[in-house]
Design a protein around this motif. Structure first.
Motif, PDB file in Angstrom:
ATOM      1  N   ILE A   5       0.843  -1.200   0.000  1.00  0.00           N
ATOM      2  CA  ILE A   5       0.000   0.000   0.000  1.00  0.00           C
ATOM      3  C   ILE A   5       0.872   1.241   0.000  1.00  0.00           C
ATOM      4  N   GLN A   6       1.927   1.247   0.808  1.00  0.00           N
ATOM      5  CA  GLN A   6       2.845   2.386   0.832  1.00  0.00           C
ATOM      6  C   GLN A   6       3.496   2.588  -0.535  1.00  0.00           C
ATOM      7  N   GLN A   7       3.853   1.491  -1.187  1.00  0.00           N
ATOM      8  CA  GLN A   7       4.454   1.602  -2.517  1.00  0.00           C
ATOM      9  C   GLN A   7       3.478   2.244  -3.502  1.00  0.00           C
ATOM     10  N   ALA A  12       1.875   6.900  -6.686  1.00  0.00           N
ATOM     11  CA  ALA A  12       0.845   7.885  -7.036  1.00  0.00           C
ATOM     12  C   ALA A  12       1.350   9.300  -6.798  1.00  0.00           C
ATOM     13  N   GLU A  13       2.040   9.530  -5.695  1.00  0.00           N
ATOM     14  CA  GLU A  13       2.552  10.867  -5.399  1.00  0.00           C
ATOM     15  C   GLU A  13       3.632  11.277  -6.403  1.00  0.00           C
ATOM     16  N   ILE A  14       4.491  10.358  -6.786  1.00  0.00           N
ATOM     17  CA  ILE A  14       5.545  10.649  -7.777  1.00  0.00           C
ATOM     18  C   ILE A  14       4.907  10.986  -9.128  1.00  0.00           C
ATOM     19  N   LYS A  15       3.907  10.239  -9.543  1.00  0.00           N
ATOM     20  CA  LYS A  15       3.212  10.532 -10.798  1.00  0.00           C
ATOM     21  C   LYS A  15       2.529  11.898 -10.723  1.00  0.00           C
TER      22      LYS A  15
END
Length: 169
Positions: A5-7, A12-15
Protein backbone atom coordinates in the motif's frame (compact mmCIF):
# COMPACT_ATOMS: atom_id res chain seq x y z
CA UNK A 1 1.00 0.15 6.90
CA UNK A 2 1.33 -2.70 4.44
CA UNK A 3 4.45 -2.15 2.29
CA UNK A 4 2.50 -2.69 -0.93
CA UNK A 5 0.00 0.00 0.00
CA UNK A 6 2.85 2.39 0.83
CA UNK A 7 4.45 1.60 -2.52
CA UNK A 8 1.20 2.43 -4.36
CA UNK A 9 0.89 5.68 -2.41
CA UNK A 10 4.51 6.61 -3.21
CA UNK A 11 4.04 5.81 -6.90
CA UNK A 12 0.85 7.89 -7.04
CA UNK A 13 2.55 10.87 -5.40
CA UNK A 14 5.55 10.65 -7.78
CA UNK A 15 3.21 10.53 -10.80
CA UNK A 16 1.33 13.51 -9.36
CA UNK A 17 4.58 15.51 -9.14
CA UNK A 18 5.14 14.97 -12.85
CA UNK A 19 1.58 15.96 -13.78
CA UNK A 20 1.93 19.07 -11.59
CA UNK A 21 5.15 19.90 -13.47
CA UNK A 22 3.37 19.62 -16.85
CA UNK A 23 0.57 21.90 -15.68
CA UNK A 24 3.06 24.43 -14.31
CA UNK A 25 5.00 24.52 -17.59
CA UNK A 26 1.88 24.84 -19.76
CA UNK A 27 0.38 27.59 -17.59
CA UNK A 28 3.82 29.23 -17.03
CA UNK A 29 3.19 28.96 -13.29
CA UNK A 30 6.78 29.08 -12.08
CA UNK A 31 5.89 28.55 -8.41
CA UNK A 32 4.10 25.34 -9.37
CA UNK A 33 7.09 24.20 -11.45
CA UNK A 34 9.46 25.05 -8.58
CA UNK A 35 7.33 22.98 -6.18
CA UNK A 36 8.17 19.85 -8.21
CA UNK A 37 11.93 20.07 -7.57
CA UNK A 38 14.12 19.98 -4.52
CA UNK A 39 16.04 23.30 -4.31
CA UNK A 40 19.35 21.57 -5.16
CA UNK A 41 17.91 19.59 -8.09
CA UNK A 42 19.57 19.31 -11.47
CA UNK A 43 17.68 19.41 -14.79
CA UNK A 44 19.27 18.34 -18.08
CA UNK A 45 16.64 19.59 -20.48
CA UNK A 46 18.28 19.51 -23.89
CA UNK A 47 19.60 23.05 -24.40
CA UNK A 48 19.59 23.71 -20.64
CA UNK A 49 21.70 21.85 -18.10
CA UNK A 50 21.87 23.07 -14.53
CA UNK A 51 19.99 23.91 -11.36
CA UNK A 52 16.27 24.36 -10.94
CA UNK A 53 16.31 28.16 -10.58
CA UNK A 54 18.32 28.47 -13.78
CA UNK A 55 15.92 26.08 -15.50
CA UNK A 56 12.95 28.20 -14.47
CA UNK A 57 14.69 31.38 -15.73
CA UNK A 58 15.47 29.62 -19.03
CA UNK A 59 11.88 28.36 -19.41
CA UNK A 60 10.42 31.76 -18.43
CA UNK A 61 12.42 33.35 -21.27
CA UNK A 62 11.71 30.61 -23.85
CA UNK A 63 8.05 29.68 -23.35
CA UNK A 64 6.43 33.10 -23.96
CA UNK A 65 7.74 32.80 -27.54
CA UNK A 66 5.10 30.09 -28.05
CA UNK A 67 1.39 30.81 -28.42
CA UNK A 68 0.68 27.76 -26.26
CA UNK A 69 2.16 24.49 -25.08
CA UNK A 70 0.50 21.27 -24.02
CA UNK A 71 2.14 18.27 -22.39
CA UNK A 72 0.31 14.97 -22.64
CA UNK A 73 1.68 12.23 -20.38
CA UNK A 74 1.26 8.57 -21.25
CA UNK A 75 3.17 5.69 -19.69
CA UNK A 76 4.67 6.30 -16.28
CA UNK A 77 7.05 3.71 -14.84
CA UNK A 78 8.05 4.20 -11.20
CA UNK A 79 10.43 2.14 -9.12
CA UNK A 80 10.54 3.01 -5.39
CA UNK A 81 13.39 2.04 -3.08
CA UNK A 82 12.82 3.60 0.34
CA UNK A 83 13.18 7.38 0.10
CA UNK A 84 14.63 7.27 -3.42
CA UNK A 85 12.71 6.45 -6.58
CA UNK A 86 13.35 6.32 -10.29
CA UNK A 87 10.66 7.31 -12.76
CA UNK A 88 10.30 7.41 -16.53
CA UNK A 89 7.39 9.49 -17.83
CA UNK A 90 6.58 9.29 -21.53
CA UNK A 91 5.14 12.53 -22.90
CA UNK A 92 4.20 14.25 -26.11
CA UNK A 93 4.69 17.99 -25.86
CA UNK A 94 3.08 20.26 -28.44
CA UNK A 95 4.36 23.79 -28.90
CA UNK A 96 2.46 26.24 -31.12
CA UNK A 97 4.71 29.00 -32.45
CA UNK A 98 3.44 32.50 -33.04
CA UNK A 99 3.30 33.64 -36.67
CA UNK A 100 6.27 35.95 -37.32
CA UNK A 101 6.97 38.24 -40.30
CA UNK A 102 4.18 36.82 -42.44
CA UNK A 103 5.21 33.20 -41.84
CA UNK A 104 2.50 30.86 -40.63
CA UNK A 105 2.49 29.43 -37.15
CA UNK A 106 3.99 25.98 -36.67
CA UNK A 107 3.19 23.10 -34.35
CA UNK A 108 6.43 21.67 -33.00
CA UNK A 109 5.68 18.27 -31.47
CA UNK A 110 8.26 16.37 -29.46
CA UNK A 111 8.08 12.86 -28.05
CA UNK A 112 10.14 12.84 -24.89
CA UNK A 113 10.77 10.84 -21.76
CA UNK A 114 11.38 12.53 -18.44
CA UNK A 115 13.84 10.28 -16.61
CA UNK A 116 13.86 11.28 -12.96
CA UNK A 117 15.56 10.41 -9.74
CA UNK A 118 13.06 11.37 -7.08
CA UNK A 119 13.78 11.78 -3.40
CA UNK A 120 11.43 11.91 -0.47
CA UNK A 121 12.65 14.59 1.93
CA UNK A 122 10.64 15.68 4.96
CA UNK A 123 7.86 13.38 3.77
CA UNK A 124 7.57 14.98 0.31
CA UNK A 125 8.54 13.50 -3.06
CA UNK A 126 10.25 15.88 -5.47
CA UNK A 127 12.61 15.69 -8.43
CA UNK A 128 16.28 15.54 -7.43
CA UNK A 129 17.73 14.85 -10.88
CA UNK A 130 16.01 15.00 -14.27
CA UNK A 131 17.15 14.07 -17.78
CA UNK A 132 14.80 14.83 -20.67
CA UNK A 133 15.32 12.29 -23.45
CA UNK A 134 14.21 13.33 -26.95
CA UNK A 135 12.89 10.35 -28.91
CA UNK A 136 11.49 12.19 -31.95
CA UNK A 137 10.22 15.54 -33.15
CA UNK A 138 8.39 17.11 -36.05
CA UNK A 139 7.10 20.52 -37.15
CA UNK A 140 3.79 21.02 -38.94
CA UNK A 141 2.45 24.24 -40.48
CA UNK A 142 -0.74 25.60 -38.90
CA UNK A 143 -3.30 26.80 -41.46
CA UNK A 144 -4.83 30.23 -40.74
CA UNK A 145 -8.29 28.69 -40.34
CA UNK A 146 -7.00 26.84 -37.24
CA UNK A 147 -7.31 29.97 -35.10
CA UNK A 148 -9.52 29.59 -31.97
CA UNK A 149 -13.21 30.29 -32.42
CA UNK A 150 -14.32 33.69 -31.12
CA UNK A 151 -16.82 32.50 -28.54
CA UNK A 152 -14.78 29.57 -27.22
CA UNK A 153 -13.09 29.37 -23.84
CA UNK A 154 -9.54 29.86 -25.04
CA UNK A 155 -6.75 28.65 -22.77
CA UNK A 156 -4.43 31.22 -21.25
CA UNK A 157 -0.83 30.87 -20.17
CA UNK A 158 -1.20 32.18 -16.63
CA UNK A 159 -3.42 32.25 -13.60
CA UNK A 160 -6.28 33.83 -15.56
CA UNK A 161 -6.72 30.47 -17.35
CA UNK A 162 -10.18 28.93 -16.71
CA UNK A 163 -8.54 26.09 -14.75
CA UNK A 164 -7.49 28.61 -12.09
CA UNK A 165 -10.56 30.84 -12.20
CA UNK A 166 -12.89 27.83 -11.79
CA UNK A 167 -11.31 26.77 -8.51
CA UNK A 168 -8.48 24.38 -9.48
CA UNK A 169 -5.34 25.32 -7.58
Amino acid sequence: MDSRIQQFLDEAEIKRVHIRYCRGIDRMDWDLVRSCYHPDAVDRHGAYNGGVEGFIEWAAELLPKFECTQHFTGNQYVQVDGDVAYAEHYAQASHRTKPVDGEMAMDWVVNVRYVDRMERRNGEWRIADRVVVLDSQRSDPVPAESAPLENSNVGRRGKDDPSYTNGLV
